[in-house]
Design a protein around this motif. Structure first.
Motif, PDB file in Angstrom:
ATOM      1  N   SER A  26       0.826  -1.204   0.000  1.00 31.81           N
ATOM      2  CA  SER A  26       0.000   0.000   0.000  1.00 31.81           C
ATOM      3  C   SER A  26       0.863   1.257   0.000  1.00 31.81           C
ATOM      4  CB  SER A  26      -0.916  -0.020   1.221  1.00 31.81           C
ATOM      5  OG  SER A  26      -1.514   1.222   1.436  1.00 31.81           O
ATOM      6  N   LEU A  27       1.858   1.259   0.851  1.00 26.75           N
ATOM      7  CA  LEU A  27       2.760   2.415   0.914  1.00 26.75           C
ATOM      8  C   LEU A  27       3.587   2.548  -0.358  1.00 26.75           C
ATOM      9  CD1 LEU A  27       3.887   2.166   4.630  1.00 26.75           C
ATOM     10  CD2 LEU A  27       2.411   3.901   3.603  1.00 26.75           C
ATOM     11  N   TYR A  28       3.990   1.434  -0.952  1.00 29.65           N
ATOM     12  CA  TYR A  28       4.743   1.479  -2.205  1.00 29.65           C
ATOM     13  C   TYR A  28       3.913   2.124  -3.315  1.00 29.65           C
ATOM     14  CZ  TYR A  28       6.869  -0.057  -6.552  1.00 29.65           C
ATOM     15  OH  TYR A  28       7.393  -0.089  -7.821  1.00 29.65           O
ATOM     16  N   PHE A  29       2.654   1.667  -3.449  1.00 29.66           N
ATOM     17  CA  PHE A  29       1.819   2.204  -4.522  1.00 29.66           C
ATOM     18  C   PHE A  29       1.530   3.690  -4.340  1.00 29.66           C
ATOM     19  CE2 PHE A  29       0.281  -2.300  -5.266  1.00 29.66           C
ATOM     20  CZ  PHE A  29       0.934  -2.416  -6.473  1.00 29.66           C
ATOM     21  N   SER A  30       1.377   4.140  -3.108  1.00 28.59           N
ATOM     22  CA  SER A  30       1.050   5.552  -2.905  1.00 28.59           C
ATOM     23  C   SER A  30       2.287   6.445  -2.850  1.00 28.59           C
ATOM     24  CB  SER A  30       0.206   5.744  -1.645  1.00 28.59           C
ATOM     25  OG  SER A  30       0.927   5.384  -0.494  1.00 28.59           O
ATOM     26  N   GLU A  31       3.330   6.009  -2.177  1.00 33.24           N
ATOM     27  CA  GLU A  31       4.493   6.873  -1.966  1.00 33.24           C
ATOM     28  C   GLU A  31       5.547   6.771  -3.072  1.00 33.24           C
ATOM     29  OE1 GLU A  31       4.413   9.154   0.413  1.00 33.24           O
ATOM     30  OE2 GLU A  31       2.444   8.321   0.921  1.00 33.24           O
ATOM     31  N   VAL A  32       5.710   5.584  -3.643  1.00 27.84           N
ATOM     32  CA  VAL A  32       6.721   5.406  -4.683  1.00 27.84           C
ATOM     33  C   VAL A  32       6.119   5.577  -6.075  1.00 27.84           C
ATOM     34  CG1 VAL A  32       8.400   3.783  -5.681  1.00 27.84           C
ATOM     35  CG2 VAL A  32       8.115   3.923  -3.196  1.00 27.84           C
ATOM     36  N   LYS A  33       5.023   4.882  -6.321  1.00 25.31           N
ATOM     37  CA  LYS A  33       4.389   4.951  -7.640  1.00 25.31           C
ATOM     38  C   LYS A  33       3.526   6.203  -7.813  1.00 25.31           C
ATOM     39  CE  LYS A  33       4.607   1.673 -10.234  1.00 25.31           C
ATOM     40  NZ  LYS A  33       5.492   1.535 -11.388  1.00 25.31           N
ATOM     41  N   GLY A  34       3.166   6.859  -6.724  1.00 26.31           N
ATOM     42  CA  GLY A  34       2.397   8.094  -6.802  1.00 26.31           C
ATOM     43  C   GLY A  34       0.904   7.912  -6.996  1.00 26.31           C
ATOM     44  N   PHE A  35       0.373   6.716  -6.715  1.00 20.35           N
ATOM     45  CA  PHE A  35      -1.064   6.478  -6.835  1.00 20.35           C
ATOM     46  C   PHE A  35      -1.772   7.134  -5.649  1.00 20.35           C
ATOM     47  CE2 PHE A  35      -0.231   2.145  -9.042  1.00 20.35           C
ATOM     48  CZ  PHE A  35       0.249   2.800 -10.154  1.00 20.35           C
ATOM     49  N   ILE A  36      -2.719   7.987  -5.928  1.00 18.44           N
ATOM     50  CA  ILE A  36      -3.474   8.661  -4.871  1.00 18.44           C
ATOM     51  C   ILE A  36      -4.613   7.738  -4.427  1.00 18.44           C
ATOM     52  CG2 ILE A  36      -4.866  10.678  -4.279  1.00 18.44           C
ATOM     53  CD1 ILE A  36      -3.302  12.158  -6.543  1.00 18.44           C
ATOM     54  N   PRO A  37      -4.693   7.409  -3.131  1.00 17.12           N
ATOM     55  CA  PRO A  37      -5.750   6.508  -2.663  1.00 17.12           C
ATOM     56  C   PRO A  37      -7.127   7.168  -2.702  1.00 17.12           C
ATOM     57  CG  PRO A  37      -3.988   6.724  -1.026  1.00 17.12           C
ATOM     58  CD  PRO A  37      -3.751   7.750  -2.068  1.00 17.12           C
ATOM     59  N   CYS A  38      -8.124   6.381  -3.079  1.00 20.60           N
ATOM     60  CA  CYS A  38      -9.507   6.863  -3.031  1.00 20.60           C
ATOM     61  C   CYS A  38     -10.029   6.715  -1.591  1.00 20.60           C
ATOM     62  CB  CYS A  38     -10.374   6.078  -4.014  1.00 20.60           C
ATOM     63  SG  CYS A  38     -10.632   4.348  -3.544  1.00 20.60           S
ATOM     64  N   ASP A  39     -11.267   7.131  -1.374  1.00 19.67           N
ATOM     65  CA  ASP A  39     -11.851   7.057  -0.029  1.00 19.67           C
ATOM     66  C   ASP A  39     -11.876   5.624   0.514  1.00 19.67           C
ATOM     67  OD1 ASP A  39     -12.261   9.770  -0.129  1.00 19.67           O
ATOM     68  OD2 ASP A  39     -14.401   9.638  -0.583  1.00 19.67           O
ATOM     69  N   LEU A  40     -12.316   4.682  -0.323  1.00 15.96           N
ATOM     70  CA  LEU A  40     -12.399   3.300   0.150  1.00 15.96           C
ATOM     71  C   LEU A  40     -11.017   2.719   0.435  1.00 15.96           C
ATOM     72  CD1 LEU A  40     -15.269   1.924  -2.112  1.00 15.96           C
ATOM     73  CD2 LEU A  40     -15.351   2.436   0.333  1.00 15.96           C
ATOM     74  N   CYS A  41     -10.017   3.141  -0.326  1.00 16.12           N
ATOM     75  CA  CYS A  41      -8.642   2.700  -0.043  1.00 16.12           C
ATOM     76  C   CYS A  41      -8.193   3.193   1.332  1.00 16.12           C
ATOM     77  CB  CYS A  41      -7.678   3.207  -1.120  1.00 16.12           C
ATOM     78  SG  CYS A  41      -7.863   2.393  -2.715  1.00 16.12           S
ATOM     79  N   TRP A  42      -8.555   4.427   1.661  1.00 15.84           N
ATOM     80  CA  TRP A  42      -8.187   4.955   2.982  1.00 15.84           C
ATOM     81  C   TRP A  42      -8.851   4.151   4.102  1.00 15.84           C
ATOM     82  CZ3 TRP A  42      -4.143   7.502   4.081  1.00 15.84           C
ATOM     83  CH2 TRP A  42      -3.587   8.406   3.178  1.00 15.84           C
ATOM     84  N   TYR A  43     -10.117   3.798   3.904  1.00 19.65           N
ATOM     85  CA  TYR A  43     -10.800   3.007   4.938  1.00 19.65           C
ATOM     86  C   TYR A  43     -10.146   1.638   5.095  1.00 19.65           C
ATOM     87  CZ  TYR A  43     -14.447   6.542   4.763  1.00 19.65           C
ATOM     88  OH  TYR A  43     -15.133   7.728   4.805  1.00 19.65           O
ATOM     89  N   GLN A  44      -9.745   1.030   3.986  1.00 13.83           N
ATOM     90  CA  GLN A  44      -9.064  -0.261   4.067  1.00 13.83           C
ATOM     91  C   GLN A  44      -7.734  -0.122   4.796  1.00 13.83           C
ATOM     92  OE1 GLN A  44      -9.386  -2.591   0.223  1.00 13.83           O
ATOM     93  NE2 GLN A  44     -10.487  -0.716  -0.320  1.00 13.83           N
ATOM     94  N   ARG A  45      -7.027   0.975   4.552  1.00 12.94           N
ATOM     95  CA  ARG A  45      -5.761   1.220   5.250  1.00 12.94           C
ATOM     96  C   ARG A  45      -5.992   1.363   6.752  1.00 12.94           C
ATOM     97  NH1 ARG A  45      -1.938   5.345   1.928  1.00 12.94           N
ATOM     98  NH2 ARG A  45      -1.644   4.044   0.098  1.00 12.94           N
TER      99      ARG A  45
END
Length: 141
Positions: A26-45
């Motif tokens: 999760s951190l790789y996709f958002s911090e390294v790849k630059g994918f911005i999490p949607c609302d549901l992704c935040w809830y899963q996190r």
């Protein structure tokens, strides 16, 4: 006297490893790849990240009773992930209640082999963790 299976003895460690991989991914996709999490992704996190810490402490201490407390966390996170997958599989559902963060929840950044998406990987992680916690929990005697 009942013998413990290998899965009962090591279930906490395996669940911890799954949660670490899911958190790291999760951190790789958002911090390294630059994918911005949607609302549901935040809830899963919200339901995945604490498990990496708590399962690590429980595995270190050998406290299998923690499985009873973390199982609902995995199940709730899994339900959110299931709903997120349903929104991806049926995009019209996402149009009824769109995400407020600007990132649509019914689309995914990646699609490996035509079906592996980030929410599907999260769902598999939650299912694996829940199954391992069920196997590892202490039976009342």
């Amino acid at each position: 006297m009942e013998r413990e299976s290998w899965l009962q003895r090591n279930g906490l460690y395996l669940a911890w490893v799954v949660s670490l991989i899911a958190t790291g991914g999760s951190l790789y996709f958002s911090e390294v790849k630059g994918f911005i999490p949607c609302d549901l992704c935040w809830y899963q996190r919200i339901f995945m990240y604490p498990q990496a810490l708590l399962l690590g402490m429980a595995a270190y201490r050998g406290d299998r009773r923690m499985a009873n407390y973390l199982l609902p966390v995995s199940l709730i996170g899994g339900l959110i992930s299931l709903y997120h997958n349903i929104e991806i599989w049926f995009p019209k559902l996402g149009e009824m209640a769109p995400c407020r963060s600007g990132i649509p929840c019914n689309q995914d950044y990646l699609n490996w082999l035509g079906f592996i998406t980030i929410p599907l990987m999260a769902l598999v992680a939650f299912i694996l963790i829940a199954g391992l916690l069920i196997a590892a929990r202490v039976r009342n005697r």
